[in-house]
Design a protein around this motif. Structure first.
Motif, PDB file in Angstrom:
ATOM      1  N   PHE A  23       0.837  -1.198   0.000  1.00 46.89           N
ATOM      2  CA  PHE A  23       0.000   0.000   0.000  1.00 46.89           C
ATOM      3  C   PHE A  23       0.874   1.251   0.000  1.00 46.89           C
ATOM      4  O   PHE A  23       1.750   1.410   0.846  1.00 46.89           O
ATOM      5  N   GLU A  24       0.627   2.142  -0.943  1.00 50.28           N
ATOM      6  CA  GLU A  24       1.453   3.370  -1.016  1.00 50.28           C
ATOM      7  C   GLU A  24       0.576   4.635  -0.978  1.00 50.28           C
ATOM      8  O   GLU A  24      -0.450   4.707  -1.659  1.00 50.28           O
ATOM      9  N   TYR A  25       1.044   5.609  -0.217  1.00 50.40           N
ATOM     10  CA  TYR A  25       0.358   6.908  -0.115  1.00 50.40           C
ATOM     11  C   TYR A  25       1.016   7.891  -1.074  1.00 50.40           C
ATOM     12  O   TYR A  25       2.223   8.085  -1.016  1.00 50.40           O
ATOM     13  N   ILE A  26       0.219   8.496  -1.928  1.00 44.69           N
ATOM     14  CA  ILE A  26       0.751   9.493  -2.861  1.00 44.69           C
ATOM     15  C   ILE A  26       0.106  10.827  -2.518  1.00 44.69           C
ATOM     16  O   ILE A  26      -1.081  11.046  -2.819  1.00 44.69           O
ATOM     17  N   PHE A  27       0.857  11.687  -1.874  1.00 42.18           N
ATOM     18  CA  PHE A  27       0.330  13.004  -1.494  1.00 42.18           C
ATOM     19  C   PHE A  27       0.582  13.969  -2.647  1.00 42.18           C
ATOM     20  O   PHE A  27       1.745  14.281  -2.947  1.00 42.18           O
ATOM     21  N   LEU A  28      -0.496  14.422  -3.277  1.00 40.62           N
ATOM     22  CA  LEU A  28      -0.306  15.316  -4.434  1.00 40.62           C
ATOM     23  C   LEU A  28       0.486  16.563  -4.043  1.00 40.62           C
ATOM     24  O   LEU A  28       1.203  17.123  -4.877  1.00 40.62           O
ATOM     25  N   SER A  29       0.390  16.962  -2.782  1.00 37.34           N
ATOM     26  CA  SER A  29       1.130  18.160  -2.333  1.00 37.34           C
ATOM     27  C   SER A  29       2.643  17.961  -2.405  1.00 37.34           C
ATOM     28  O   SER A  29       3.404  18.926  -2.380  1.00 37.34           O
ATOM     29  N   LYS A  30       3.080  16.711  -2.489  1.00 36.72           N
ATOM     30  CA  LYS A  30       4.522  16.436  -2.550  1.00 36.72           C
ATOM     31  C   LYS A  30       5.020  16.275  -3.992  1.00 36.72           C
ATOM     32  O   LYS A  30       6.203  16.018  -4.220  1.00 36.72           O
ATOM     33  N   TYR A  31       4.118  16.370  -4.926  1.00 38.74           N
ATOM     34  CA  TYR A  31       4.505  16.212  -6.343  1.00 38.74           C
ATOM     35  C   TYR A  31       4.407  17.561  -7.048  1.00 38.74           C
ATOM     36  O   TYR A  31       3.585  18.406  -6.692  1.00 38.74           O
ATOM     37  N   TYR A  32       5.241  17.716  -8.041  1.00 40.53           N
ATOM     38  CA  TYR A  32       5.262  18.954  -8.805  1.00 40.53           C
ATOM     39  C   TYR A  32       4.361  18.778 -10.026  1.00 40.53           C
ATOM     40  O   TYR A  32       4.710  18.049 -10.966  1.00 40.53           O
ATOM     41  N   LEU A  33       3.205  19.409  -9.962  1.00 39.55           N
ATOM     42  CA  LEU A  33       2.228  19.268 -11.049  1.00 39.55           C
ATOM     43  C   LEU A  33       1.701  20.664 -11.396  1.00 39.55           C
ATOM     44  O   LEU A  33       0.971  21.266 -10.608  1.00 39.55           O
ATOM     45  N   GLN A  34       2.119  21.158 -12.546  1.00 35.85           N
ATOM     46  CA  GLN A  34       1.705  22.514 -12.926  1.00 35.85           C
ATOM     47  C   GLN A  34       0.229  22.529 -13.351  1.00 35.85           C
ATOM     48  O   GLN A  34      -0.336  21.492 -13.689  1.00 35.85           O
ATOM     49  N   PHE A  35      -0.329  23.752 -13.394  1.00 34.44           N
ATOM     50  CA  PHE A  35      -1.714  23.883 -13.851  1.00 34.44           C
ATOM     51  C   PHE A  35      -1.804  23.654 -15.349  1.00 34.44           C
ATOM     52  O   PHE A  35      -0.961  24.144 -16.114  1.00 34.44           O
ATOM     53  N   CYS A  36      -2.846  22.941 -15.756  1.00 34.30           N
ATOM     54  CA  CYS A  36      -3.109  22.762 -17.177  1.00 34.30           C
ATOM     55  C   CYS A  36      -3.396  24.136 -17.793  1.00 34.30           C
ATOM     56  O   CYS A  36      -4.167  24.922 -17.236  1.00 34.30           O
ATOM     57  N   ASN A  37      -2.746  24.427 -18.930  1.00 33.54           N
ATOM     58  CA  ASN A  37      -2.982  25.709 -19.605  1.00 33.54           C
ATOM     59  C   ASN A  37      -4.079  25.628 -20.661  1.00 33.54           C
ATOM     60  O   ASN A  37      -4.389  26.611 -21.317  1.00 33.54           O
ATOM     61  N   GLY A  38      -4.598  24.449 -20.872  1.00 30.65           N
ATOM     62  CA  GLY A  38      -5.723  24.301 -21.806  1.00 30.65           C
ATOM     63  C   GLY A  38      -5.339  24.384 -23.276  1.00 30.65           C
ATOM     64  O   GLY A  38      -6.178  24.736 -24.106  1.00 30.65           O
ATOM     65  N   CYS A  39      -4.106  24.039 -23.611  1.00 27.09           N
ATOM     66  CA  CYS A  39      -3.671  24.168 -25.012  1.00 27.09           C
ATOM     67  C   CYS A  39      -4.256  23.069 -25.912  1.00 27.09           C
ATOM     68  O   CYS A  39      -4.205  23.165 -27.131  1.00 27.09           O
ATOM     69  N   LEU A  40      -4.767  21.987 -25.298  1.00 27.40           N
ATOM     70  CA  LEU A  40      -5.377  20.856 -26.012  1.00 27.40           C
ATOM     71  C   LEU A  40      -4.368  19.991 -26.768  1.00 27.40           C
ATOM     72  O   LEU A  40      -4.762  19.107 -27.528  1.00 27.40           O
ATOM     73  N   THR A  41      -3.073  20.260 -26.562  1.00 24.05           N
ATOM     74  CA  THR A  41      -2.066  19.471 -27.280  1.00 24.05           C
ATOM     75  C   THR A  41      -2.178  17.987 -26.930  1.00 24.05           C
ATOM     76  O   THR A  41      -2.043  17.124 -27.806  1.00 24.05           O
ATOM     77  N   CYS A  42      -2.440  17.679 -25.659  1.00 22.07           N
ATOM     78  CA  CYS A  42      -2.545  16.259 -25.261  1.00 22.07           C
ATOM     79  C   CYS A  42      -3.724  15.594 -25.966  1.00 22.07           C
ATOM     80  O   CYS A  42      -3.621  14.450 -26.411  1.00 22.07           O
ATOM     81  N   PHE A  43      -4.830  16.316 -26.089  1.00 22.72           N
ATOM     82  CA  PHE A  43      -5.996  15.743 -26.767  1.00 22.72           C
ATOM     83  C   PHE A  43      -5.666  15.483 -28.243  1.00 22.72           C
ATOM     84  O   PHE A  43      -5.923  14.419 -28.762  1.00 22.72           O
ATOM     85  N   ASN A  44      -5.122  16.515 -28.872  1.00 22.06           N
ATOM     86  CA  ASN A  44      -5.005  16.472 -30.331  1.00 22.06           C
ATOM     87  C   ASN A  44      -3.772  15.717 -30.836  1.00 22.06           C
ATOM     88  O   ASN A  44      -3.884  14.866 -31.713  1.00 22.06           O
ATOM     89  N   LYS A  45      -2.613  16.058 -30.260  1.00 23.33           N
ATOM     90  CA  LYS A  45      -1.357  15.458 -30.766  1.00 23.33           C
ATOM     91  C   LYS A  45      -0.916  14.253 -29.945  1.00 23.33           C
ATOM     92  O   LYS A  45      -0.327  13.313 -30.460  1.00 23.33           O
ATOM     93  N   GLY A  46      -1.127  14.346 -28.654  1.00 28.14           N
ATOM     94  CA  GLY A  46      -0.689  13.257 -27.765  1.00 28.14           C
ATOM     95  C   GLY A  46      -0.123  13.825 -26.480  1.00 28.14           C
ATOM     96  O   GLY A  46       0.464  14.916 -26.488  1.00 28.14           O
ATOM     97  N   GLU A  47      -0.281  13.091 -25.396  1.00 26.47           N
ATOM     98  CA  GLU A  47       0.152  13.572 -24.080  1.00 26.47           C
ATOM     99  C   GLU A  47       1.663  13.788 -24.013  1.00 26.47           C
ATOM    100  O   GLU A  47       2.153  14.596 -23.234  1.00 26.47           O
ATOM    101  N   GLU A  48       2.402  13.059 -24.848  1.00 28.45           N
ATOM    102  CA  GLU A  48       3.869  13.209 -24.825  1.00 28.45           C
ATOM    103  C   GLU A  48       4.306  14.588 -25.319  1.00 28.45           C
ATOM    104  O   GLU A  48       5.447  14.987 -25.136  1.00 28.45           O
TER     105      GLU A  48
END
Ligand code: FMN
Length: 258
Positions: free
Chosen positions: A38-63
């Motif tokens: 069992f592992e606890y993943i605290f989002l507060s400890k991860y670096y995750l920027q705000f989505c800017n809404g560019c839609l690149t992940c939808f259209n071209k790919g998440e990479e």
């Protein structure tokens, strides 16, 4: 020897208080049923920027996402798990902003679901009001991610709690953990509901006709989803076969008349 199941909990609270306590209780119950990693993943400890809404992940790919942070690390964590819990406090009648941003950053999965075969549930803690809808919201996100979703729990955790309230809380968590465990140990994927099957058939036709240059098209093709009954191999009865065929027909009709 059977491999020990891996379960992760992704927590949307920055504090080690009610959300954490609820997950701890869940873990405790789960471990009475079977030894799990069992592992606890605290989002507060991860670096995750705000989505800017560019839609690149939808259209071209998440990479191609321009944000370089811990998103892929969090993906790996989910990918390596057999069971996943999203746990969030109720903030202003919604999940916490951390949890919401986490969901936004993975929203390409709603177009291209991935986590089939993995068990999922949601835990929501709150003061008084609004958490049931949030629990349902998180469960629907889990379905969009591809998970096998089990009904979670919405818990009133405002301190100070009476002994009776504490007992009620523990009981609700125990019930949720038992439900989760049942699905976790069953290796098979569930047969889709009529609604999900229908949506799959309609959307695959929209993708095929309207989005040949988009990433979704490639993804559907790679997975054989333009020909398959559903996202994964499953027995669908005669009635659902008809419903699926109607979904294909309707999807094609909508796409061709766009
Ligand atoms: C910004 C904020 C907004 C909140 N909004 C609600 C709310 O709409 N409904 C509710 O029942 N509780 C609300 N609460 C109470 C929290 O859900 C509750 O205190 C929860 O236990 C916090 O989880 P934590 O101890 O893990 O931080 C809010 C708390 C905060 C800090």
């Amino acid at each position: 020897m059977k491999k020990m199941k891996k379960v992760i909990a992704i927590l949307g609270s920055a504090r080690k208080k009610a959300t954490y306590r609820a997950v701890q209780e869940f873990e405790k119950t789960l471990k009475t049923l079977e030894e799990v990693d069992f592992e606890y993943i605290f989002l507060s400890k991860y670096y995750l920027q705000f989505c800017n809404g560019c839609l690149t992940c939808f259209n071209k790919g998440e990479e191609y996402c321009p944000l370089k942070d811990d998103r892929d690390l969090l993906f790996e964590k989910m990918d390596q798990a057999d069971g996943v819990i999203f746990a969030s406090p109720n903030y202003s009648f919604q999940v916490s902003a951390r949890m919401k941003n986490f969901l936004d950053r993975f929203s390409y999965l709603y177009h291209r679901p991935y986590f089939f075969g993995k068990t999922f549930t949601a835990l929501v803690v709150q003061g008084f009001l609004g958490g049931k809808k949030i629990r349902k919201y998180l469960e629907s996100m889990g379905k969009h991610f591809g998970f096998k979703v089990v009904k979670g729990a919405c818990l009133k955790t405002l301190d100070p709690m009476t002994e009776k309230q504490e007992k009620k809380l523990e009981k609700e968590i125990r019930k949720a953990a038992n439900r989760f465990y049942k699905k976790l140990k069953a290796d098979s994927n569930p047969s889709p509901s009529s609604g999900r099957l229908f949506m799959f058939r309609v959307s695959r036709n929209l993708v095929e006709v309207l989005a040949p240059e988009f990433r979704d098209y490639q993804y559907y093709k790679e997975n054989g989803w333009f020909e398959s009954d559903y996202y994964y191999e499953t027995d669908i009865g005669l009635l659902k076969k008809f419903l699926g065929a109607f979904g294909d027909f309707l999807g094609k009709h909508i796409a061709q008349n766009q």
